[in-house]
Motif scaffolding. Structure first.
Motif, PDB file in Angstrom:
ATOM      1  N   ASN A   1       0.799  -1.223   0.000  1.00 13.93           N
ATOM      2  CA  ASN A   1       0.000   0.000   0.000  1.00 13.93           C
ATOM      3  C   ASN A   1       0.834   1.276   0.000  1.00 13.93           C
TER       4      ASN A   1
ATOM      5  N   GLN B   1      -1.780  -0.509  -8.297  1.00 13.08           N
ATOM      6  CA  GLN B   1      -2.324   0.252  -7.166  1.00 13.08           C
ATOM      7  C   GLN B   1      -3.545   1.053  -7.593  1.00 13.08           C
TER       8      GLN B   1
ATOM      9  N   MET C   1      -6.428   1.696  -4.472  1.00  9.68           N
ATOM     10  CA  MET C   1      -5.836   2.036  -3.177  1.00  9.68           C
ATOM     11  C   MET C   1      -6.877   2.395  -2.118  1.00  9.68           C
TER      12      MET C   1
END
Length: 130
Positions: free
Chosen positions: A5, A68, A71
């Motif tokens: 992350n 990503q 997110m």
């Protein structure tokens, strides 16, 4: 443990590590699924400076992409069916958490459930025979 992350935006070092680690995990996923060498492509597109880009495992019947792009939701692995390695739109999109890259058997189970691709490891064959 890799921090999936941590943003790759404007961080070339993080982006390089993200791509290298994701490619490695997707290779392990292919092995866990029992995909023969040559039955899939493994691609990496780093894209622009403001995004993570994506790493893709493209089999004849499964399309798995890591990025990503989810997110805010915690999702970053796209799994869908496809009809060959020239099919880039495929079936319905299904998303799972990036952190599943840290648990390849669980990720393989999700891929099998969504696409039907891959063999079952362990004693699952015994359960079906009973």
């Amino acid at each position: 443990m890799f921090d999936w992350n941590r943003s790759c935006s404007y961080d070339e070092h993080q982006k390089r590590r993200f791509h290298t680690t994701a490619r490695s995990r997707l290779k392990k996923l292919a092995a866990e699924l029992g995909l023969p060498s040559g039955s899939y492509d493994l691609r990496s597109n780093k894209a622009g400076i403001a995004v993570s880009g994506e790493i893709t495992l493209h089999h004849d019947r499964a399309y798995i992409q890591v990025g990503q792009f989810g997110m805010s939701s915690g999702h970053g692995i796209l799994i869908r069916t496809c009809k060959g390695r020239k099919d880039y739109s495929g079936g319905a999109n299904h998303f799972v958490a990036l952190t599943m890259l840290d648990n390849i058997p669980a990720l393989a189970a999700a891929v099998r459930a969504i696409t039907g691709v891959g063999h079952f490891s362990g004693h699952s064959a015994d359960r079906h025979a009973a």
